[in-house]
Design an enzyme around this catalytic site. Structure first.
Site, PDB file in Angstrom:
ATOM      1  NE  ARG A  17      -2.807   2.372   4.697  1.00 19.18           N
ATOM      2  CZ  ARG A  17      -1.646   3.154   4.748  1.00 19.18           C
ATOM      3  NH1 ARG A  17      -1.309   4.480   4.762  1.00 19.18           N
ATOM      4  NH2 ARG A  17      -0.347   2.367   4.576  1.00 19.18           N
ATOM      5  CG  ASP A  69      -1.957  -2.903   9.263  1.00 21.22           C
ATOM      6  OD1 ASP A  69      -1.189  -3.505  10.021  1.00 21.22           O
ATOM      7  OD2 ASP A  69      -1.518  -1.901   8.430  1.00 21.22           O
ATOM      8  CD  GLU A  70      -2.341  -0.734   4.909  1.00 22.54           C
ATOM      9  OE1 GLU A  70      -3.261   0.359   3.817  1.00 22.54           O
ATOM     10  OE2 GLU A  70      -1.118  -0.537   5.542  1.00 22.54           O
ATOM     11  CB  VAL A  71      -1.788  -9.647   4.617  1.00 23.59           C
ATOM     12  CG1 VAL A  71      -0.821 -10.600   3.555  1.00 23.59           C
ATOM     13  CG2 VAL A  71      -1.099  -9.107   5.704  1.00 23.59           C
ATOM     14  CG  ASN A 128      -2.112  -1.115   0.782  1.00 25.67           C
ATOM     15  OD1 ASN A 128      -2.463  -1.512  -0.064  1.00 25.67           O
ATOM     16  ND2 ASN A 128      -3.255  -0.618   1.526  1.00 25.67           N
TER      17      ASN A 128
END
Lengths: 574, 574
Positions: A391, A334-336, A295
Site C-alpha cells: 500500500r 490488515d497491514e501487520v 503503512n
C-alpha cells in the site's frame, strides 16, 4: 418472430425510461398508464401489531412521497405528462401484509439476523386502475425494502404526485445477503448526525450493512465503559467521541432502516491510539521513521506476544463486541508490520520466553480474540492479505495480513474481507473462506485524491486512479471463481477511508458512487447474465441521485443537467 | 557565525508555526509574546467618513474574532498556551487609517479599478505590550486585506481569544494584480447563496476576481433585459436563472469583499443554449454525432459569418458587458469547431456572399465584439489556443482557438487567458499579449473525477490526474519567460468547470485547493526565490482550512487530524 423481437426491444427501452428503481429489482414489469397519488393516500398494514419501526418507516415513505417533489428527468420535467392527469385513476392506498404464517418481528430484529436467514424479499403491485397497491413480504424487513421501491415510482409536476408506468409488478430479492458501506471514523471524526444521514441514504439504495472501522492508529473515538481511558486519552477531543449512548443510538437508527452495524476493531495493527492510555501494550510506539514500522503514521501495534496485552486485547474485543447486535464482528488484521515486532525488545523477550515464532503468536492472538467473538454467538471477520501488500512504497516485505500471507489456522467459518485486490478473492475462496468483496482496485472511494503525506509534493494516491461510478459498476463478484467458490461470496462493501475526508465531503465522496456498489450486490453484478450495463443504468442513477439531493444528501451531479434530462444525448457516440 | 546561523534557523521554524497567515505576506516579522483580545476590543477608523462597506468589513472581522473559536493546531489545541494568559497584555483596539493624502473611496469602488491602478497593499502592526494595533494602507481595499490578515492571528482556548506571536509586523502587497477563481454556472446551476459563500471564502485568501463563465452550450441562466427570451428558453428552469437583480447583488457583494466580477460570454462557440430561443443564430445546432461538431454535447456555435448573427452577438455583448462594473470583459473564444461551420449551409453561403474566409470572418467577429467592449471603456479578454487543442479525443484537427491557432489581428491591448497548457504562456507573451494563467495541467479543479460521457465506461477525465493542492502550489507563473515576457503576466485563476459539480460539492472541490492558487499569485509562486515550499505551507494551509470550516465553508481535510495537530509528523520522511 421479427416483429416480436422488435416489440421486446421497444418495451425494454421504454422500461428503462419509465421506472427508475435503484437498485434494479430482480424482476419488474411495468406499463404506460399514469395514476395520481390521492391527497388522502394511506399506507396500511394488516400486521397485528405493526412494529413501531415499521410504522415509522411508513411515515418516512409518506413524507418522501410528498416532499421529494422530483420533476421527472426529461425536458419539461413532466410538463409532457400533465395531459394524462385529467383522466388518470387515483391511488388511495398501499396495503402491506406479511405472507401467511410469517412471524411478526420488528425491522430492527430482522435486520440483525444472521445472513443466511435474513429475508429481504418482497412483492409489489401497483395496478393501473386506481385500485389499492399491494406490498407483501415474508418479513418486515422485506416490507421496508418494498416501501423504498414504492417511493421511487413517483414524480411531481404542478402539485400532482404521479407515476406514468402502471401497472407495475415487482418481485424482488437481493442477489447477495451482505451489501455494505465501510466508514473510517478514526483518521477524521464524523458526528453522529452525519452517520445517520448516511444510514438514511444507504437505506434508499438497499445497502444493509454499515461496516464501522471506528478506531485506528490516529484516534480512538469509541467510548468503551470497561476501558474509559481509551477514548479519554485516545480521541481527538472530548467532543469527538462516540459515547456508549451514541453507539446504541446509531445501532438502533440503522436497524430500523434495515441496516446491520458491523464493527471492525482492527487488531493487532492500526491501534496506535491505544498507546495514549496504554503505552505498555504498544510495540514500536511512535517509532520513527514511521515508514519502517507502519503503512502510514503513526507507528505502533498491539504487543501480540505479550500475555498482558493479549489479555487486554481479548477483554477489549469482548467488551466492544458485546455492545453490538450484529451476528458479525471484525477483528481486522490488515497491514501487520513484522519489523515493528522485530525491533521491539519486549516482543522479542516474550517470544523467547514462550518459545513461539511471531507467526505462532499471531495465530494465538487471532484464535484468542476470535474465541470471545464466537463465545458471544458471533462470526468473526478478518481482513485477507496477499503476498503483494504494497500500500505504501516501502513496506512490501515487512507487512503481513491474515489468511494469505500469514499461514493462519483460522477455521473456514471465519469470513474474510478481500481488500488488497479483486484478484485475491480466488485465493481466499480456494482456501474455503467466505468472502466480502472490498477490492481497492474497484471500491476505494478515497483513491485519486492525491497523496496526503507532507513533503510528498508530487505524490498521488496509492490506489490511483479515482474509482468512477462506472468502474464500481463494472465489478464482477464472481470473476474467475468456480461454482463452489462462488457460493462462498457473501457480497461486498464500498469503504470510505478518511485520511482526506470528513463531514465536509462525506456526501460528495460517497454519493452517488456507493449506489453503484449497492446495485452490483443487490442485482447481482455483471456476472448475472447481461443484467448490468452502465449506459442503461445512467438515467436511473441520475434519478436516485436527484432524489437524494431533494432529501438533503449532497450527492454530486454525474453530468451537466442538460444530459440528465436527455438520456443518451451525452453518450460518447450520440 | 555558527550560533547566529542556528538562531536564524530556529527563528524561521518558529515563525512557521507561530503565525499561519494565508496567503503568506510579503514581509512579516513576529515575536513570541502572547496577548489577549479584550472583550471590549474595538476596531476604529480615522477615515472621514468611513465608507459603509468598510464599516461592514470591520463588523465581519469583529464577528470572526469571536466566532472562529479556532483551537490552535497543536496537541492540546492551545492548552499549552494558557499558562501565558495570566500575564498577557490585553489588546483593546485596532486603528485603521489611510496614508496621508489618500482619497477615501469605498472598497467596492477600489475593487473594480483597472488592474494597473488597483492598490491592495497594507501595513499591520500588533505590538506585544497591549498598546493599540495599527493598520494602514493607501486604499480601503488595502485596509480590507489587512483586516483579513489580522483575523488570522487569533486563536481561542477556554474562552480566551489570543495570539502567541506578538510583536507582529506585516508589510504586504500582492505579487500579481489578478488572482481569480473561475466558475461555470451553465453545466450545472449554482444558487446565489452558494456563489456568495464562495465569495466570502475567496476574500479570506485574498482572491480578487470571480471569473464568471455564466452561460455555455448546456444552459443560459443569465437574464439579459434586452433579450429576455435567452434565459426564458435557455435556462434549465425559471428558478435556475440569475436575474438582473441577482447579478447586481452578486457584483455588489463581491466588490464589498474586494472582488471584481469579470464576466465571460464565451463566443462564438459554447453558446448552443442560445439556440433554444434563437435557432437562426446557431450553426450545427444539436447536430449529431456531437463529437464531429463540438468538444462536448450539445453541438452548436454562433453563425459568426451571418450579418444578423454578428449584429445580435455585438448587441448581446454590449448588453451584458454594460451590466458589470469591471474594467475587464471576456468574450471567450475557446474550442471553436471549424467542421461545424464547414457543414453549415447558411455559414457557407454567407462566407461566399462576403468573399471572406472563415478566419477573416472570425477576425471580423472578434473585432466587432471587442469594439463594443472597448467602447464601454473596458479591456477585452480572449481565451488563448494552441496547435494541440485536444480536449476531447476526436477534435484535434477541427478546433480553433483565439491568438495561437487562429492567426488573429487582435491588438496587444487584449488580454489572453492561457488554459490549454502551462507551456502556452511563452507563445502568447511572445506575441505581446498580457496573460492570465489558467493552465489545465495545474489548475483545473474538475480533473481526475472520471469521464462523464454516457457509454464511456472506462473513461477517465481528459485532464487527469486530479490536481492536488501541492501540484497547484508548485506552479511557476514565470516559467520559461524572459524578463520582458514576465512583465506581461497579470496573474492567474483557478477554474471550476461544472460538468460533474454543483452546489452539492462546490465547497469540497474548491477548498482548500483554490487557496493554493491564491498564495501562488499573492506571494509570487516558486519563481520568487525559494519563497514557496509545500512542506512549509502545509501547517498554514491546515490553519486556513480549519478556519474555513469554522465559518461554514466545507473545505476538505488535507490529512488525518492527528497529522494536522503535529506539523511534520506525517511527512514522507518523518
Amino acid at each position: 418472430m421479427r416483429l416480436k423481437s422488435l416489440f421486446v426491444v421497444v418495451e425494454f427501452l421504454f422500461l428503462g425510461r419509465a421506472t427508475a428503481i435503484w437498485p434494479a429489482p430482480g424482476t419488474i414489469s411495468s406499463g404506460t398508464r399514469t395514476i395520481l397519488l390521492s391527497p388522502s393516500f394511506r399506507i396500511t398494514s394488516d400486521l397485528n401489531p405493526t412494529p413501531q419501526d415499521l410504522s415509522r418507516a411508513i411515515k418516512r415513505t409518506q413524507t418522501h412521497l410528498r416532499s421529494d417533489s422530483l420533476g421527472r428527468l426529461v425536458i419539461g420535467r413532466g410538463a409532457g405528462d400533465s395531459a394524462t392527469f385529467a383522466s388518470a385513476p387515483v391511488l388511495r392506498a398501499l396495503l402491506l401484509s406479511l405472507s401467511s404464517g410469517s412471524e411478526v418481528r420488528s425491522i430492527s430484529d430482522e435486520a440483525v439476523q444472521p445472513l443466511d436467514v435474513r429475508d429481504e424479499s418482497y412483492s409489489l403491485s401497483v395496478p393501473d386502475d386506481g385500485s389499492d397497491a399491494v406490498l407483501s413480504a415474508n418479513t418486515t424487513l422485506g416490507l421496508l425494502r418494498g416501501l423504498i421501491t414504492f417511493e421511487q415510482l413517483w414524480y411531481e409536476f404542478d402539485g400532482n404526485v404521479y407515476t406514468i408506468s402502471t401497472p407495475v409488478k415487482v418481485e424482488d430479492a437481493p442477489a447477495y445477503a451482505y451489501r455494505g458501506l465501510g466508514l473510517d471514523t478514526s483518521r477524521n471524526f464524523y458526528p453522529v448526525s452525519d452517520i445517520k444521514r448516511t444510514l438514511d441514504a444507504m437505506s434508499w439504495v438497499k445497502l444493509n450493512t454499515l461496516y464501522w472501522h471506528v478506531v485506528d492508529s490516529q484516534s480512538f473515538p469509541l467510548e468503551v465503559d470497561a476501558f474509559p481511558e481509551l477514548a479519554q486519552e485516545g480521541a481527538y477531543s472530548a467532543t469527538q467521541v462516540y459515547s456508549e449512548a451514541d453507539v446504541q443510538d446509531i445501532i438502533a437508527y440503522a436497524a430500523a432502516r434495515g441496516i446491520d452495524v458491523v464493527l471492525e476493531l482492527d487488531t493487532p495493527g492500526h491501534e496506535t491510539a491505544i498507546g495514549l492510555s496504554h503505552p505498555e501494550h504498544i510495540a514500536c510506539y511512535l517509532s520513527t521513521p514511521w515508514a519502517d514500522f507502519a503503512n502510514e503514521p503513526p507507528a505502533g501495534q498491539l504487543r501480540l506476544a505479550t500475555p498482558a496485552t493479549l489479555n487486554f486485547s481479548v477483554e477489549l474485543v469482548s467488551a466492544v463486541s458485546s455492545k453490538f447486535r450484529s451476528s458479525l464482528f471484525s477483528t481486522g488484521g490488515d497491514e501487520v508490520n513484522t519489523n515493528c515486532y522485530a525491533q521491539d525488545a519486549q516482543t522479542q523477550a516474550d517470544l523467547q520466553a514462550s518459545g513461539m515464532t511471531l507467526d505462532e503468536a499471531l495465530d494465538q492472538f487471532l484464535h484468542a480474540t476470535h474465541a470471545v467473538v464466537r463465545a458471544q454467538g458471533k462470526t468473526p471477520i478478518v481482513k485477507e492479505g496477499g503476498y503483494a501488500v504494497n500500500r505504501r512504497r516501502r513496506n512490501a516485505d515487512v507487512a503481513i495480513d491474515m489468511i494469505l500471507k500469514h499461514n493462519t489456522t483460522l477455521p473456514n467459518t471465519t469470513i474474510a474481507v478481500v481488500w488488497i485486490s479483486s484478484q485475491d478473492a480466488k485465493n481466499v475462496t480456494e482456501r474455503g473462506y467466505r468472502v466480502i468483496h472490498q477490492p481497492s482496485d474497484y471500491f476505494y472511494l478515497d483513491c485519486g485524491g492525491g497523496g496526503w503525506l507532507g513533503e510528498d509534493v508530487t505524490g498521488n494516491s496509492w490506489c490511483d486512479p479515482f474509482k468512477t461510478w462506472q468502474r464500481i459498476y463494472s465489478f464482477n463478484p464472481l470473476a474467475n471463481l468456480t461454482t463452489a467458490q462462488s457460493a462462498l461470496v457473501l457480497g461486498g462493501q464500498i469503504p470510505l477511508w478518511s485520511e482526506q475526508s470528513g463531514p465536509e465531503n462525506m456526501d460528495s465522496i460517497v454519493w452517488p458512487r456507493a449506489a453503484s456498489a449497492a446495485e452490483v450486490f443487490w442485482s447481482g453484478g455483471v456476472s448475472n447474465g447481461a443484467a448490468l450495463n452502465a449506459s442503461d443504468a445512467l438515467p436511473r442513477l441520475h434519478d436516485i441521485r436527484f432524489r437524494m439531493v431533494q432529501r438533503g444528501v449532497k450527492a454530486i451531479p454525474l453530468q451537466p443537467e442538460w444530459c440528465a434530462l436527455r438520456p443518451g444525448a451525452c453518450d460518447l457516440t450520440s
